[in-house]
Enzyme design. Structure first.
Site, PDB file in Angstrom:
ATOM      1  N   SER A  39       0.839  -1.195   0.000  1.00 14.27           N
ATOM      2  CA  SER A  39       0.000   0.000   0.000  1.00 14.27           C
ATOM      3  C   SER A  39       0.872   1.242   0.000  1.00 14.27           C
ATOM      4  CB  SER A  39      -0.915  -0.024   1.221  1.00 14.27           C
ATOM      5  OG  SER A  39      -1.926   0.944   1.102  1.00 14.27           O
ATOM      6  N   ASN A  40       0.255   2.406   0.020  1.00 12.37           N
ATOM      7  CA  ASN A  40       0.967   3.673   0.103  1.00 12.37           C
ATOM      8  C   ASN A  40       0.606   4.367   1.400  1.00 12.37           C
ATOM      9  OD1 ASN A  40       2.351   3.825  -2.345  1.00 12.37           O
ATOM     10  ND2 ASN A  40       0.573   4.583  -3.432  1.00 12.37           N
ATOM     11  N   GLU A  41       1.493   5.198   1.882  1.00 12.43           N
ATOM     12  CA  GLU A  41       1.193   6.022   3.055  1.00 12.43           C
ATOM     13  C   GLU A  41       0.181   7.079   2.634  1.00 12.43           C
ATOM     14  OE1 GLU A  41       1.122   6.721   6.547  1.00 12.43           O
ATOM     15  OE2 GLU A  41       3.220   6.127   6.428  1.00 12.43           O
ATOM     16  N   VAL A 107      -2.572   5.999  -5.286  1.00 11.00           N
ATOM     17  CA  VAL A 107      -2.781   4.697  -5.936  1.00 11.00           C
ATOM     18  C   VAL A 107      -1.464   3.932  -5.985  1.00 11.00           C
ATOM     19  CG1 VAL A 107      -3.626   3.565  -8.035  1.00 11.00           C
ATOM     20  CG2 VAL A 107      -4.516   5.820  -7.410  1.00 11.00           C
TER      21      VAL A 107
END
Ligand code: CTP
Length: 228
Positions: A39-41, A107
């Site tokens: 995932s991304n922060e 994203v």
């Protein structure tokens, strides 16, 4: 999941016509197996502030949100998604009837080439190293911008270091009307300092709480979308 929270809001007097605004927020989650993901922060705060600002300004807002721990702003139609491909599918539908797209979601650019049905057991047998094979996710913003017609499309760029040239490059490459350049210090923070670049060369520095910056961005984009 689709949820409309809160009673309908009293509609304020609009300075621009009532527009249909699509906002994305939060990270996407790309599962490796049922319990692990890439995932991304991203807290989703900026996207939620944008959705709230647009709804308060009297526009019809759809918010496509990745997994975040935030309450839906009043009067906003919220669609929850997890992966980039789910976000793309939800955005494709909502984009058909949108006047403005604000793509604030973080994203994930990559996803595991395959999602394992059970837990990844790479360390069983004593392995010290493992390889995860990744494939590129679709670029949601570029995909939608390619068929934007008269819609106004705005992206976000989060850069570490001096990012102006990179942000302007993304604005041109993805065929956007505007891009908001953010600094990594905005992550998980209540305040932000960003620069809004416009296709025609405009450049505006915006600083303050995410809510006040969101109001300024929404006002700018909706004014653009209302031009005859
Ligand atoms: N974006 C998207 N689909 C993707 C990746 C990004 O729609 N698969 C959108 C983001 O929501 C944001 C903008 O594109 O509005 C950011 O562009 P980009 O730089 O491509 O994303 P990053 O991964 O943040 O940046 P970098 O390429 O520098 O890693």
């Amino acid at each position: 999941m689709l949820a409309t929270l809160g009673p309908p809001m009293a509609r304020p007097k609009l300075r621009t016509p009532r527009l249909r605004v699509l906002v994305t927020a939060g990270p996407t989650r790309e599962h490796v197996d049922p319990v692990r993901f890439l995932s991304n922060e991203s807290s989703g705060r900026m996207g939620f502030a944008l959705a709230e600002a647009a709804a308060r300004a009297g526009h019809a807002v759809t918010l496509v949100a990745g997994p975040v721990d935030l309450q839906s702003p009043r009067g906003v139609r919220r669609i929850d998604v997890a992966s980039a491909r789910e976000m793309l599918a939800a955005c494709r539908k909502a984009f058909r009837s949108a006047d403005v797209l604000i793509m604030a979601a973080a994203v994930a650019d990559w996803r595991p080439a395959r999602v394992l049905p059970g837990k990844w057991r790479a360390k069983d047998g004593g392995a010290r190293r493992a390889t995860l094979s990744l494939v590129r996710n679709p670029d949601i913003l570029a995909t939608l911008a390619a068929r934007k017609g008269r819609r106004i499309v705005c992206g976000f760029a989060l850069e570490t270091g001096v990012g102006e040239a990179r942000a302007r490059g993304k604005l041109a490459r993805k065929g956007l009307d505007c891009i908001v350049l953010n600094d990594a210090s905005a992550l998980n923070a209540a305040r932000t300092r960003c620069v809004l670049f416009e296709r025609d060369g405009g450049r505006k520095v915006l600083a303050g709480s995410k809510h006040s910056v969101a109001r300024a961005i929404v006002a700018r984009l909706c004014a653009r979308a209302s031009r005859p």
